[in-house]
Structures are given as structure tokens and as C-alpha cells.
Design an enzyme around this catalytic site. Sequence first.
Site, PDB file in Angstrom:
ATOM      1  N   LYS A   1       0.708  87.886 -58.877  1.00 33.91           N
ATOM      2  CA  LYS A   1       1.493  89.183 -59.319  1.00 33.91           C
ATOM      3  C   LYS A   1       2.666  89.361 -58.432  1.00 33.91           C
ATOM      4  CE  LYS A   1       0.418  93.091 -57.854  1.00 33.91           C
ATOM      5  NZ  LYS A   1      -0.038  94.519 -57.388  1.00 33.91           N
ATOM      6  N   THR A   2       2.376  89.439 -57.161  1.00 34.19           N
ATOM      7  CA  THR A   2       3.723  90.032 -56.233  1.00 34.19           C
ATOM      8  C   THR A   2       4.694  88.851 -56.222  1.00 34.19           C
ATOM      9  OG1 THR A   2       2.009  90.837 -54.708  1.00 34.19           O
ATOM     10  CG2 THR A   2       4.257  90.293 -53.428  1.00 34.19           C
TER      11      THR A   2
ATOM     12  N   GLN B   1      -8.228  97.010 -63.015  1.00 30.86           N
ATOM     13  CA  GLN B   1      -8.381  97.249 -61.817  1.00 30.86           C
ATOM     14  C   GLN B   1      -7.871  98.802 -61.650  1.00 30.86           C
ATOM     15  OE1 GLN B   1      -7.079  94.452 -58.683  1.00 30.86           O
ATOM     16  NE2 GLN B   1      -6.564  93.312 -60.267  1.00 30.86           N
TER      17      GLN B   1
ATOM     18  N   ASP C   1       5.005  98.633 -59.837  1.00 27.77           N
ATOM     19  CA  ASP C   1       4.186  97.796 -59.585  1.00 27.77           C
ATOM     20  C   ASP C   1       2.481  98.786 -59.778  1.00 27.77           C
ATOM     21  OD1 ASP C   1       2.179  95.872 -58.687  1.00 27.77           O
ATOM     22  OD2 ASP C   1       2.867  96.249 -56.613  1.00 27.77           O
ATOM     23  N   GLU C   2       1.529  98.275 -60.007  1.00 29.80           N
ATOM     24  CA  GLU C   2       0.157  98.905 -60.259  1.00 29.80           C
ATOM     25  C   GLU C   2       0.477  99.978 -61.018  1.00 29.80           C
ATOM     26  OE1 GLU C   2      -2.232  97.505 -59.226  1.00 29.80           O
ATOM     27  OE2 GLU C   2      -1.798  96.597 -57.059  1.00 29.80           O
TER      28      GLU C   2
ATOM     29  N   ARG D   1     -12.351  90.514 -54.685  1.00 29.97           N
ATOM     30  CA  ARG D   1     -11.944  90.502 -53.488  1.00 29.97           C
ATOM     31  C   ARG D   1     -12.173  89.109 -52.768  1.00 29.97           C
ATOM     32  NH1 ARG D   1      -8.107  92.750 -54.317  1.00 29.97           N
ATOM     33  NH2 ARG D   1      -8.856  92.429 -56.398  1.00 29.97           N
TER      34      ARG D   1
END
Length: 768
Positions: free
Chosen positions: A32-33, A254, A223-224, A607
Site C-alpha cells: 500500500k505505502t 483492518q 491513507d487508512e 502482523r
Amino acid sequence: MDYLAGLNPQQRAAVENTQGPAMIVAGAGSGKTRVITYRVAHLIEKGVDPFNILVLTFTNKASKDMRERIMKVIGAEAKNIWMGTFHSVFAKILRVEAEKIGYPSSFTIYDTDDSKSLIRAILREMQLDDKLYNANFVYNRISSAKNNLVSHIEYQENAEIQAEDISNKRPLIGAIYETYTKRCFKSGAMDFDDLLFKTNVLLKNHPDVLNKYQQKFKYLMVDEYQDTNFSQYTIVKKLAAAYQNICVVGDDAQSIYAFRGANIQNILNFERDYPDLKVYKLEQNYRSTQNIVEVANSIIANNKNQLEKNVFSDNESGDRIRVQRAFTDNEEGKIVAEAIIQERSSKGYNYNDFAILYRTNAQSRAMEEGLRKLNVPYKIYGGLSFYQRKEIKDLIAYFRLTFNPSDEEAIKRVINYPKRGLGDTTVEKLLVAADEHNTTMWEVVCNPQQYIAGRIANQLNDFAMMIKSFTVEAKKLDAYEAALYIAQHSGILKELHSDMTDEGRGRHENIQELLNGIKEFGEREDIEDRSLEVFMQDIALLTNDDKSNDKNVDTVSLMTIHSSKGLEFKNVFVVGLEENLFPSQMSLNSRSDLEEERRLFYVAVTRAEKKLTLTYSTSRYRWGTLTNCEPSRFIEEINPRYLEIEVPKAAKPVTGDDSFSSERRSWTQQRDSFSKPKPASSTTTTGTSTASRPKTSVLPKAHVPTPGFAPDAANLFQNGMEVEHEKFGFGKIVSLEGSLPDIKATVFFQGLGNKQLLLKFAKLRIVK
């Protein structure tokens, strides 16, 4: 254009299509980043002015990482992008436009402690019961109102809200909210929620300002996006209205911050706001093994409310996910610690390749105990922030007064620190006088003869002159020199230097560390204004989520699952997977709450890069009482083909569907035993069968210990001994495990069956 070559087709499509509304659904570990970074770089490569790009994130760390990546692609132009957290970006805008809504441009930003301190003061003034009107409750209630754009006026005029407060026996919340708002305004202060609330007010009441920033921010990226609340959603929608070049990035799977006001519907219903929306799905997970990805998929598939996607991995299959059962939470800590040592020894991992994730902070105790006993170094994340330490907040309060002397909370904090004869009585007089004359506390401090009687005028004048001198010096000096001047002339450095205790030396070292940080800030090349005032604005906007995931420190990481979001580790242990703990008992009242808990489990699982272990305990102390526990439903939801179940006392782990089904049957039987009623007795008492009595009537009577009961030392017990327990009564030792001081006994008690007891805590008496 080399940066495009390393993208997969879905990533590349999301990067290259920059016009119009877009939503990038980014599965865990899907790059994503990188996509956000390259999309911004691609805009600039196509000729978009960086000053016209706004990128909003949820942590300073995320924006810093993105800016550094963009700089590697396009160079120094990346400095001109408007990029930062919602709060930092809109605080910057508010400082420019503050006068339009009646605030000074140097307004103070109150942190949570400041806000709660002010609320407590208001509760005392209103003579309200602080147990009923708990400061935390009041703060959260006001915060929730602001995040839903409900002002104190609307709050008190809303019949439904008022009815709710009355039913909760807190009818004065609205009045407290009003007083709190007015006191913040008088102090020239905004709390964190105000940075968004006041931005909405500004954009709503000043169309010229809205138009100015619509024209400035022709391209928006968020973002998010699944973590946005109503206030953030509204700001973004207004700013994007002119050009609709808005791109939101996120993963509904998430979304775990509903307790902060995050609304998952913002991402689920994004298409309603933009019917011509283009959707790009990043479904390839580059982080985790195939088994971990498949486990995550089988978990989240149980949620009904979600965006459709098919996350996959081309990485190695990897180990099955280990499920381990412990008899107590302390044993659970021991199992995890031993597994870390074994895995580290056999695979050559470092300690910082391991993380232990739990649902609640309280669970860290058993984990810490297990790690300490085996000398495993660890660090707990989410503890007391450096900037929350008393000595740091004291000095920062002086800094705040230097630039905003109207800051009432800062005055109250340091007016008598170090001691200068201006104690609580004086502070009370100042507050009363300010209130009676409808002025600020600072005005009273500067002109005490006009407002209050008594012999404290000289001390107040000295304090006022000191603060004024700080303001003058801060304008002439750089950030470090100004901070050092204030630390010295306020008396804080002398006060802490004279405290020769270990704690005092520690506080003095913390002040020195703060000054070091300011020195470093003054030497940064990426900012033009390196004044102390700008440093203050910078640290006021630090978020709790700016985690120092320092891979250079070789320690095992312990943290709540909420704190782990955005991080990744080679080996992850998710502990405490028990009903009423995870999922939390509070989440079992509604489908939406349970689905949020499942998303939290999904975050925990994703994670892990290489190995994932899930643990649970069959008993756990809660509120001082040993409670039987049953495994979490989330374990049962996992496809059994991906699991390796550790069966206690088995020669080796067993795997596959059959073993899981067997273990699941035992769990189900155990769960059913909790809910099944006791068999009805055929005898009756006064015509009533035992089956119709209240449940407590069929419980066994409590054991009455033998008179003079005294427990024996742990080293005296042997297999086969008959013993007495204060609560469980008489029993027989079936087996002993371990060595002193941690010998564990299995004892059979009549009517209760086998109990696992640690002898150093069990308080057993040898009968024979």
C-alpha cells in the site's frame, strides 16, 4: 519512469490513473505505502504542482516514511507536498485562518491530560460528584460529540441526547460541555478534537476559505480511510468537491477503531458519494507465508459487512499455525517464553524478530513474568510517553505560556512550580476573579492589585515579569537557546539538579534529553522556521500511534493488538484467545461489535511474516478469582487444514482435519457444559423439584477448612499424598511437574475433578 517497472498490474493501474475519484482497497501486506508513494510521484512527474497535492495520514511516522520515499523518486520537490496527519495539516491551516473564528494564531493545543484537568476543575466548581461525573467519561462524551460535529449548543438542544444523559443520571453533561468550550476559548486553546471540529466550522461558515483550499488542494489522497470518523469524512468531502480528484486507500478488514469514533461505513459506502468511482484492489500479500494468509482469509470470511476481495500470497507455504493450550495464564507466559528461546536458537532469529500481541494491557503481566524468568529481554509498547512525564510537561507548560500566556491550564500547572508562595488558595482566587470580571487568568496575574486583595501581589508580578521575559527572549533566540534560557530562569533545572535521589537524577536527565531533542530540531534542514514556537506546534501533534518500532534494539516486543497495526514481525504470538477475553465480553451484544473484534484478530494474524502461534488458557484469574475459560470462537473459525494443534502430554503435535475436529469436539463439549443445567433430582422439598430452583441452590457447599488450617511448604509434597485446600476441600496429588520454586501439582478433588495448582500459591495442607 523506472519506479513503475517494479509494480504488479493492479498496483500500476492504481498509480497511473490519477484523474477522478478512486478507491484503492489494499489487503494486508499488499504494498500500500509503495502505491501511495508512487502515485504522488507520478502526479508530479505528469506536471502537477506539489503545492496542489494533499496527502492525509493517521501517524506522523507514516507521512515521514512516505515523504522520504517520494524524495528518492523525485528529489527535493517532495518537500512542497502538503503531507501529514489530519490533525497536523488542519492545525497548520487553523493557525493561518485562526482570527476568522476568534482564536489567536498562537493557540495552544491541549492534550488529553490538559483536557481532563480542566474538566476536573469544572466539576469541582459545579460541586458535582466526580464518581458519577467521572472526568474520563465526561471527556469521552464531549469528544464523541465533537467527532460527530455536535456543538455544545446542539448537544443541549437535542432531545434524544438529553434523554440519554438523564437516563444515565448525568443530566449536566451538556452544561459541562458548554463551560469547557468557553474556558478553552478564553484560554486560546483547542483540544485535539477541536482541530477537526473547528476546521469544519471554518469551512462551513467561511465559503471564501473553503474555496481557497479547494483550489489549493486539487488532488487529495487519504491513507487508512477505514479509520476516518464523521468529522474527518466531512472535511475531506468538502475539500474534494471542486475537482473530485480524491483517492482513498484502506482495508475494511483492518477497521479496528470504532471506539475512537471511526466509521467503517465511510469506506464501505464510498461509492455512494462518487458514483463514477474507480476501484483498484491490491490483493497480493508480499509479507506473509501462504498459510498465514489463508488463515487470515478464513477468519475474515465470517464477517458479513465487508468489501469483496481475494487476498493471496506467492510466498512459501510456511509452517502451519500452532495452537497451544495452557492450564493457567502464568503457564501461558512460560510456554511463549520457552518457544521464543527455542525458535531463536534453532532458526538464528534475533529477539526483535518476535512480538507478543494481546487484547488488553493487563495480559502483559503473565507474559513479562515468563520472559523475565528465562532472561528474555523485552520492551512494552504503549507505555508512558516521554512527553507525558511530569518534568517534561512542567517545562513544556512554561514554553506554552511563552507563546500563549492566556493558557489557563499551563498557568495552573507552573505558577507554583518551583514553589514561589502561590499555592492552591492563590490559584482559586485567580480563577474566581477571572470568572467574576469575565477576563483571563493571565490578566489577573498581570494586574493583581485590581482584582484580588492580599499580600501575594509581589509574587504574582514577579511571575508575570518572568513569563514576559521568556516571550521577549524566545523571539531573539533559536529554539535550543530559548528552551535552555526558560529551563534555567524558571528554576526547573536548579530544582531537579538539587534532588540527589535516583528518581530526581532521572528527571534531570529527561529534561536534558528534551533539550537535546530541541537542539536536534534546530539543526534540521527540512524546515525553514526552527523556532521554539514551531517545535511546540510539532510536539503538540505527536500521536499515540507514532510507535518507535526500533529494529536496532534487540528485544521482544509486547503490545496490544491495537498498537501493532502497521507493524510486522517474523514471529508473532497472539495470546489469550479465550471467550469473553478475545472476543471481548463487551463485543458479544451485537454483530457489528463482534465483527470489529474479528477484524482485530485479522490484524493480529497479518502482523506475522514467517510464523504464527495462537495460545489460550483453560483458567485465568479475573478480579482476584480463578475462572475457567473456554477457547475463543475465532480459533474454531480457522480452516483446520492450516493448524498444528499442541495436545498436552502428547508425544508430538498432531495435524490435519481429524485432529482439529477431535479438539473442536472437546472444546464444544466443554462450552456446552457451562450452559447445560444440572440434572433434576427426583426428590422434592415442599413440593418443588431442584430443577425449578434458582441455579445457586444446586451448587456444592463451600468447604469449611479444618480449624487451625496451616499450609505446608512446597518442597514437602509428594505424589499420592492426601491434602486439603482451603476452598476445594480434600483431595489427592495425582502428579507433580517442574522444580522449585515453580512446582505444579495436579490434584484430584472429590466432586470437582483434577485441578492444576502452583504449590507456591496453592496453600495446601498435607493430611497424610
